[in-house]
Design a protein around this motif. Structure first.
Motif, PDB file in Angstrom:
ATOM      1  N   ASN A 133      30.145  54.546  43.181  1.00  0.00           N
ATOM      2  CA  ASN A 133      31.008  54.979  42.395  1.00  0.00           C
ATOM      3  C   ASN A 133      31.990  54.060  41.867  1.00  0.00           C
ATOM      4  O   ASN A 133      32.618  53.108  42.708  1.00  0.00           O
ATOM      5  CB  ASN A 133      32.106  56.277  42.797  1.00  0.00           C
ATOM      6  N   ALA A 134      31.839  53.624  40.594  1.00  0.00           N
ATOM      7  CA  ALA A 134      32.609  52.507  40.084  1.00  0.00           C
ATOM      8  C   ALA A 134      34.250  52.803  39.955  1.00  0.00           C
ATOM      9  O   ALA A 134      35.036  51.985  39.434  1.00  0.00           O
ATOM     10  CB  ALA A 134      32.070  52.250  38.626  1.00  0.00           C
ATOM     11  N   GLN A 135      34.541  53.955  40.122  1.00  0.00           N
ATOM     12  CA  GLN A 135      35.933  54.212  40.151  1.00  0.00           C
ATOM     13  C   GLN A 135      36.717  53.998  38.777  1.00  0.00           C
ATOM     14  O   GLN A 135      37.975  53.757  38.683  1.00  0.00           O
ATOM     15  CB  GLN A 135      36.752  53.432  41.198  1.00  0.00           C
ATOM     16  N   GLY A 136      35.867  54.277  37.601  1.00  0.00           N
ATOM     17  CA  GLY A 136      36.403  54.037  36.291  1.00  0.00           C
ATOM     18  C   GLY A 136      36.639  52.543  35.911  1.00  0.00           C
ATOM     19  O   GLY A 136      37.102  52.363  34.880  1.00  0.00           O
ATOM     20  N   GLU A 137      36.275  51.818  36.719  1.00  0.00           N
ATOM     21  CA  GLU A 137      36.439  50.217  36.381  1.00  0.00           C
ATOM     22  C   GLU A 137      35.154  49.611  35.889  1.00  0.00           C
ATOM     23  O   GLU A 137      34.008  49.642  36.337  1.00  0.00           O
ATOM     24  CB  GLU A 137      36.900  49.605  37.487  1.00  0.00           C
ATOM     25  N   SER A 138      35.169  48.922  34.670  1.00  0.00           N
ATOM     26  CA  SER A 138      33.981  48.541  33.973  1.00  0.00           C
ATOM     27  C   SER A 138      33.322  47.344  34.701  1.00  0.00           C
ATOM     28  O   SER A 138      32.017  47.143  34.830  1.00  0.00           O
ATOM     29  CB  SER A 138      34.391  48.057  32.385  1.00  0.00           C
ATOM     30  N   THR A 139      34.252  46.422  35.334  1.00  0.00           N
ATOM     31  CA  THR A 139      33.754  45.513  36.074  1.00  0.00           C
ATOM     32  C   THR A 139      32.758  45.954  37.479  1.00  0.00           C
ATOM     33  O   THR A 139      31.827  45.366  37.771  1.00  0.00           O
ATOM     34  CB  THR A 139      34.920  44.588  36.919  1.00  0.00           C
ATOM     35  N   ASN A 140      33.142  46.910  38.127  1.00  0.00           N
ATOM     36  CA  ASN A 140      32.574  47.672  39.176  1.00  0.00           C
ATOM     37  C   ASN A 140      31.359  48.053  38.752  1.00  0.00           C
ATOM     38  O   ASN A 140      30.235  48.061  39.516  1.00  0.00           O
ATOM     39  CB  ASN A 140      33.474  48.617  39.645  1.00  0.00           C
ATOM     40  N   CYS A 141      31.441  48.608  37.542  1.00  0.00           N
ATOM     41  CA  CYS A 141      30.110  49.311  36.730  1.00  0.00           C
ATOM     42  C   CYS A 141      28.920  48.022  36.744  1.00  0.00           C
ATOM     43  O   CYS A 141      27.732  48.346  37.028  1.00  0.00           O
ATOM     44  CB  CYS A 141      30.444  49.831  35.552  1.00  0.00           C
ATOM     45  N   SER A 142      29.498  46.925  36.153  1.00  0.00           N
ATOM     46  CA  SER A 142      28.380  45.786  36.072  1.00  0.00           C
ATOM     47  C   SER A 142      27.955  45.438  37.390  1.00  0.00           C
ATOM     48  O   SER A 142      26.830  45.145  37.434  1.00  0.00           O
ATOM     49  CB  SER A 142      29.161  44.589  35.280  1.00  0.00           C
ATOM     50  N   THR A 143      28.797  45.137  38.512  1.00  0.00           N
ATOM     51  CA  THR A 143      28.490  44.727  39.826  1.00  0.00           C
ATOM     52  C   THR A 143      27.459  45.750  40.452  1.00  0.00           C
ATOM     53  O   THR A 143      26.438  45.224  40.867  1.00  0.00           O
ATOM     54  CB  THR A 143      29.755  44.655  40.611  1.00  0.00           C
ATOM     55  N   ILE A 144      27.723  47.039  40.146  1.00  0.00           N
ATOM     56  CA  ILE A 144      26.923  48.126  40.930  1.00  0.00           C
ATOM     57  C   ILE A 144      25.519  47.850  40.244  1.00  0.00           C
ATOM     58  O   ILE A 144      24.415  48.020  40.944  1.00  0.00           O
ATOM     59  CB  ILE A 144      27.492  49.357  40.768  1.00  0.00           C
ATOM     60  N   CYS A 145      25.255  48.000  38.779  1.00  0.00           N
ATOM     61  CA  CYS A 145      24.091  47.772  38.277  1.00  0.00           C
ATOM     62  C   CYS A 145      23.405  46.737  38.406  1.00  0.00           C
ATOM     63  O   CYS A 145      22.150  46.771  38.520  1.00  0.00           O
ATOM     64  CB  CYS A 145      24.410  48.116  36.660  1.00  0.00           C
ATOM     65  N   ASN A 146      24.065  45.571  38.524  1.00  0.00           N
ATOM     66  CA  ASN A 146      23.324  44.297  38.678  1.00  0.00           C
ATOM     67  C   ASN A 146      22.717  44.346  40.346  1.00  0.00           C
ATOM     68  O   ASN A 146      21.628  43.814  40.396  1.00  0.00           O
ATOM     69  CB  ASN A 146      24.154  42.963  38.625  1.00  0.00           C
ATOM     70  N   GLY A 147      23.731  44.924  41.106  1.00  0.00           N
ATOM     71  CA  GLY A 147      22.945  45.158  42.703  1.00  0.00           C
ATOM     72  C   GLY A 147      21.723  46.017  42.525  1.00  0.00           C
ATOM     73  O   GLY A 147      20.743  45.961  43.274  1.00  0.00           O
TER      74      GLY A 147
END
Length: 278
Positions: free
Chosen positions: A27-41
């Motif tokens: 869950n990226a918790q609504g943060e776009s930076t988290n989204c990018s990090t998760i998807c790259n992972g």
């Protein structure tokens, strides 16, 4: 969004068998930076498919990979999310999925039916969500066609929702809030302003209708199930995501919030189902 994820996982587990599928849910918790990090992972882990739940997650996933199949869910408009100008229902890339968009003209028809004397509609959404701006545009077109005045009210984030809602309630006699994740997460803030002010709200879906009186809503769990069926076709039947048309919810339901309707002394016509309180 949680319901859509659950529907996806339940369906894929049932079709593939629990011993044949593994989920890495983050869950990226609504943060776009988290989204990018998760998807790259996910790309580094070489997953077989990415489920991107909501517009921001879809955008991050498409930026992370052009090879791994991506299915979106709870995305209002894929053309807007992916900046596709000549939209024909398929992406032609590694992306497909399901949309949570209920026909905006039918949402506007509900507004007219519930609030027949509406003079000015305040369209309230988060300015950082392109899916919401798209829905606002469609609602404006529908209202303009019927000669109903309107004004947009946007909040940059959840911190601005109370003040923006207060201004909208001061200037309008009815609100419309589309399917907007930021607004959904602050629905009690909206309710605590709009209901005491005596301002009814038409919502894009039943979750947001916790602050409203009526909506034309989809079932997010069922939408997730549809997305799971698509994932099965990709993983088991070797279909290509880009060749699959984006799907919409198969069932739409007119619903109302009995508590809010009573508080605002609004009579709900026949044909609406009550939203069950949790």
């Amino acid at each position: 969004l949680d319901a859509a994820t659950k529907g996806f996982k339940d369906t894929l587990t049932k079709k593939l068998g629990k011993d044949n599928v593994e989920f890495d849910e983050q869950n990226a918790q609504g943060e776009s930076t988290n989204c990018s990090t998760i998807c790259n992972g996910f790309v580094t882990s070489n997953v077989d498919l990415i489920l991107a739940n909501a517009t921001g997650a879809l955008q991050a996933a498409t930026q992370a990979t052009a090879d791994i199949p991506i299915l979106g869910t709870s995305v209002s408009d894929y053309a807007t999310a992916l900046n596709i100008k000549d939209w024909k229902g398929k992406t032609g890339t590694n992306v497909s999925g399901t949309s949570d968009l209920a026909p905006i003209d039918q949402q506007e028809a509900i507004l007219k039916e519930i609030i027949p004397n509406a003079k000015k509609v305040g369209i309230l959404y988060c300015s950082s969500e392109p899916n919401s701006a798209y829905q606002s545009k469609l609602m404006q077109e529908a209202l303009k066609k019927d000669g109903i005045a309107y004004k947009e009210y946007t909040a940059a984030d959840s911190n601005e929702i109370q003040s923006v809602t207060t201004t909208a309630c001061d200037e309008c006699d009815v609100l419309y809030v589309p399917t907007d994740n930021t607004m959904a997460s602050s629905v009690n803030t909206i309710k605590n302003v709009a209901i005491p002010a005596g301002i009814p709200m038409i919502a894009g879906e039943k979750g947001i209708c916790a602050a409203g009186v009526a909506t034309l809503s989809i079932d997010y769990y069922n939408l997730g199930c549809q997305t799971g069926e698509m994932a099965y076709d990709i993983l088991k039947n070797k279909k290509k995501a880009g060749d699959m048309e984006v799907q919409f919810a198969k069932k739409l339901t007119k619903m109302y919030n009995a508590e809010n309707a009573k508080a605002l002394n609004i009579t709900i016509p026949d044909g609406y189902e009550p939203i069950e309180s949790k």
